[in-house]
Design an enzyme around this catalytic site. Structure first.
Site, PDB file in Angstrom:
ATOM      1  N   LYS A  79      46.837  25.930 -23.205  1.00  0.00           N
ATOM      2  CA  LYS A  79      46.802  24.875 -24.207  1.00  0.00           C
ATOM      3  C   LYS A  79      45.662  23.913 -23.873  1.00  0.00           C
ATOM      4  O   LYS A  79      45.509  23.488 -22.727  1.00  0.00           O
ATOM      5  CB  LYS A  79      48.141  24.132 -24.232  1.00  0.00           C
ATOM      6  CG  LYS A  79      48.342  23.225 -25.427  1.00  0.00           C
ATOM      7  CD  LYS A  79      49.766  22.696 -25.493  1.00  0.00           C
ATOM      8  CE  LYS A  79      49.981  21.836 -26.728  1.00  0.00           C
ATOM      9  NZ  LYS A  79      51.362  21.315 -26.830  1.00  0.00           N
ATOM     10  N   GLU A  99      68.075  22.296 -30.915  1.00  0.00           N
ATOM     11  CA  GLU A  99      68.824  21.139 -31.417  1.00  0.00           C
ATOM     12  C   GLU A  99      70.320  21.415 -31.516  1.00  0.00           C
ATOM     13  O   GLU A  99      71.147  20.544 -31.204  1.00  0.00           O
ATOM     14  CB  GLU A  99      68.279  20.705 -32.778  1.00  0.00           C
ATOM     15  CG  GLU A  99      66.883  20.107 -32.737  1.00  0.00           C
ATOM     16  CD  GLU A  99      65.775  21.151 -32.805  1.00  0.00           C
ATOM     17  OE1 GLU A  99      64.603  20.772 -32.761  1.00  0.00           O
ATOM     18  OE2 GLU A  99      66.099  22.360 -32.904  1.00  0.00           O
ATOM     19  N   ARG A 135      68.752  20.489 -38.356  1.00  0.00           N
ATOM     20  CA  ARG A 135      68.981  21.844 -37.852  1.00  0.00           C
ATOM     21  C   ARG A 135      70.326  21.969 -37.139  1.00  0.00           C
ATOM     22  O   ARG A 135      70.787  23.076 -36.885  1.00  0.00           O
ATOM     23  CB  ARG A 135      67.852  22.230 -36.901  1.00  0.00           C
ATOM     24  CG  ARG A 135      66.469  21.841 -37.402  1.00  0.00           C
ATOM     25  CD  ARG A 135      65.372  22.394 -36.539  1.00  0.00           C
ATOM     26  NE  ARG A 135      65.027  23.740 -36.953  1.00  0.00           N
ATOM     27  CZ  ARG A 135      64.190  24.526 -36.279  1.00  0.00           C
ATOM     28  NH1 ARG A 135      63.648  24.114 -35.171  1.00  0.00           N
ATOM     29  NH2 ARG A 135      63.910  25.733 -36.719  1.00  0.00           N
TER      30      ARG A 135
END
Length: 643
Positions: A287, A376, A404
């Site tokens: 990244k 979640e 969610r």
């Protein structure tokens, strides 16, 4: 950058232009593309590190596959900037995330190359499987590719998709982009499993030769393919000393390979095109690749804001400019204070410790703060288990991400009336991230749940006091929603004060017209009230604090005194706080005139918070004009104003 290198990217308006290049030129394209992203994002802030990490992968995908006929499904979409630039949006990219400009995420109505709209993680495999099965049913020779990060792979939905895809023979390719990062560093057993694969010296030494041998054998026909699968599985199992998770789900596993070797990527992707059935390619990337500061601090450079591309210095608030704190930091510091007083308090977040500032607690009390990964649903039910065992979990989830886990909130927390405190960061308009991230619906979907308290602070002191109140015992499910960004006061570290649940407060009294507000927009109303007072118009202002339970005593008082009520909320009008006031009026026979202000019944696009609040009619100027118009239309008030 030389004119020659500039010329290459500037000649690419579609993937067909890219395909005209020789494979040896792709490295130059990658270099230009990476420099273009650095140039653009340094002055027009957006997601940064994720896109830099998939430059080579994106170029290889569009070079090999016949997009948009072949479908690329990007998970989350933080990494989709290179994709957008290569698919006809380079010249418009300066409008990225700006009001009425390009979306910061893939969006189906923006481009035919955006095969699926995304903004939340872990959806790519399920969506791609749906498209792959549709292609098979339509007898189309269409390739479908899902690109998912190792962070997104921790979510249950990703495994549900893998499990389903493994029993189907659809031509589905899943690319696991493994950089050991989500926004913060990845956590959990899957991270360790992938690390075992990527660091196995024996496996990595032999995998290239094995791959080449098996690829040649496979071309001999179906009988050879059966032996190939057995040999391949046996080699990988022996070398890794464990069965392969993905192969146990009936995926052909390939890799890991270097995700920054564009020529090797094109070769591998071309090979995989000819292999039928579900396949997973494990790609190792970094990244922030190609920009040293982003490589060295990947969390900060996920979305760094404005920065100097030459020095890497980020634009920050001058030290001599004192500004109010961010609501998230008030949460982060306050939960530590409360936890020091109450040993039962714990902190939970699904992969957003820096985003919600639970990282403060994780540093000071590492045994009492939990990052559960992008999960979640698990975060909510994990919190429920802790509460059932006598602890008081503060479960911090962004408002739009809480959607969610709605079933878990109802069945695992509310139905059992457990003491879980839901801290909903990013409640309301969030700005440039747009409709996938606006927290529009939590007021409406939480206030219909039995046992649930729905609170929203007007300022930082109120947030602290609500957090303090929630842990005093026996409150049941308690949600506190607050916005992205800064509060309004510098003097916020005040002693804790208990707030009576369901009790609002009077900010100012007036004649005929009153603002009845929930949460931070009460500050905008206060600005409007002050301005109206200078014109001789007295407008009341009432901070209700709670959408549930409503302060019925205060509402009776307001409705008996004022003829026109203006409700204000930073959320969806349908079923929201204003609707709760209307329901109260209908149940009690009130016929006052009422104006409800908030988000209309449509998805709010991206832009600055100020622009979008204006669109919704809840910015200070709009509130001033709404109250002025209401006052002028009431006969006695208008007469007073004229005099």
């Amino acid at each position: 950058m030389t004119e020659e290198t500039k010329r290459l990217l500037e000649s690419i308006d579609t993937p067909n232009d890219l395909k005209r290049l020789d494979v040896s030129q792709l490295e130059q394209v990658c270099s230009e593309l990476r420099e273009f992203i650095i140039d653009q994002v340094s002055t027009n802030p957006g997601h940064f590190g994720a896109g830099l990490g998939v430059v080579e992968l994106t170029v290889a995908l569009h070079y090999v596959f016949n997009t948009p006929y072949d479908k690329l499904i990007w998970d989350v979409g933080h990494q989709a900037y290179p994709h957008k630039i290569l698919t006809g949006r380079r010249k418009q990219f300066h409008t990225n995330r700006k009001y009425k400009g390009l979306s910061g995420f893939p969006k189906m109505d923006e481009s035919e190359y955006d095969a699926f709209g995304v903004g939340h993680s872990s959806t790519s495999i399920s969506a791609a499987l749906g498209m792959a099965i549709a292609a098979k049913m339509n007898k189309e020779s269409r390739h479908v590719v899902a690109i998912i990060g190792d962070g997104s792979m921790t979510a249950g939905l990703a495994f549900e998709g893998l499990n389903n895809a493994g029993i189907d023979k659809s031509d589905l390719l899943v690319i696991l982009n493994d950089n050991n990062m989500a926004i913060d560093a990845n956590v959990g057993a899957l991270k360790e499993y992938l690390l075992d694969i990527t660091t196995s010296k024996s496996y990595n030494k032999m995998r290239k030769d094995v791959w080449n041998i098996l690829g040649n054998l496979e071309r001999l026909g179906p009988v050879a393919r059966r032996y190939v699968k057995k040999i391949e599985s046996g080699v990988k199992t022996a070398l890794l000393q464990q069965s392969n998770l993905f192969q146990s789900l009936n995926f052909r596993y390939f890799g890991p390979i270097d995700g920054h070797d564009v020529e090797r990527l094109t070769q591998v992707l071309n090979d995989l095109k000819d292999i039928p059935g579900p396949k997973l390619l494990h790609v190792l990337t970094k990244k922030g690749k190609g920009y040293k500061p982003a490589e060295e601090d990947q969390t900060i450079w996920h979305a760094p804001g404005v920065f100097d591309k030459e020095t890497g210095l980020r634009e920050t608030t001058p030290v001599d400019q004192i500004v109010p704190p961010r609501y998230q930091d008030v949460f982060g510091e306050t939960i530590v204070e409360l936890a020091e007083k109450n040993p039962k308090i714990l902190g939970i977040t699904p992969a957003m410790p820096s985003g919600c500032s639970l990282n403060i607690m994780m540093e000071k009390m590492p045994s009492r703060a939990f990052d559960v990964g992008i999960a979640e649903q698990h975060a909510v039910t994990f919190s429920a288990g802790l509460a059932a065992a006598g602890y008081i979990p503060y479960c911090n989830i962004y408002s739009s991400f809480m959607q969610r886990a709605y079933d878990n909130v109802i069945h695992d927390v509310a139905l059992q009336n457990l003491d879980v405190v839901f801290c909903l960061d990013r409640g309301g308009i969030v700005g440039e991230d747009g409709p996938t991230h606006h927290g529009m619906f939590d007021i409406g979907f939480f206030r219909i749940i039995p046992n649930m308290v729905v609170a929203a602070p007007m300022n930082e002191v109120e947030l602290r006091n609500m957090m303090y109140t929630a842990q005093l015992g026996g409150k049941g499910p308690f949600s506190i929603r607050y916005p992205r960004g800064r509060g309004v006061t510098h003097d916020w570290k005040q002693p804790f004060t208990e707030i009576e649940v369901g009790k609002g407060r009077t900010i100012s009294e007036g004649n005929d017209v009153a603002f009845v507000t929930l949460g931070h927009p009460g500050n905008y109303a206060q600005t409007a009230v002050t301005r109206l007072a200078k014109q001789g118009i007295a407008v009341g202002l009432y901070d209700m604090r709670f959408a549930k339970p409503l302060d019925e005593e205060l509402l009776h008082s307001i409705l008996k005194r004022y003829r026109h009520i203006i409700t204000v909320e930073d959320g969806a009008l349908q079923g929201g706080f204003g609707s709760a006031v209307l329901e109260f009026m209908a149940d009690n026979g009130y016929t006052n005139s009422i104006t409800r202000l908030g988000a209309p019944d449509r998805f709010i696009e991206h832009g600055t918070v100020q622009q979008l609040h204006k669109d919704c009619g809840i910015d200070p100027e709009s509130l001033f004009q709404t109250a002025l118009k209401a006052a002028m239309e009431l006969p006695t008030a208008a007469e007073t104003i004229r005099k």
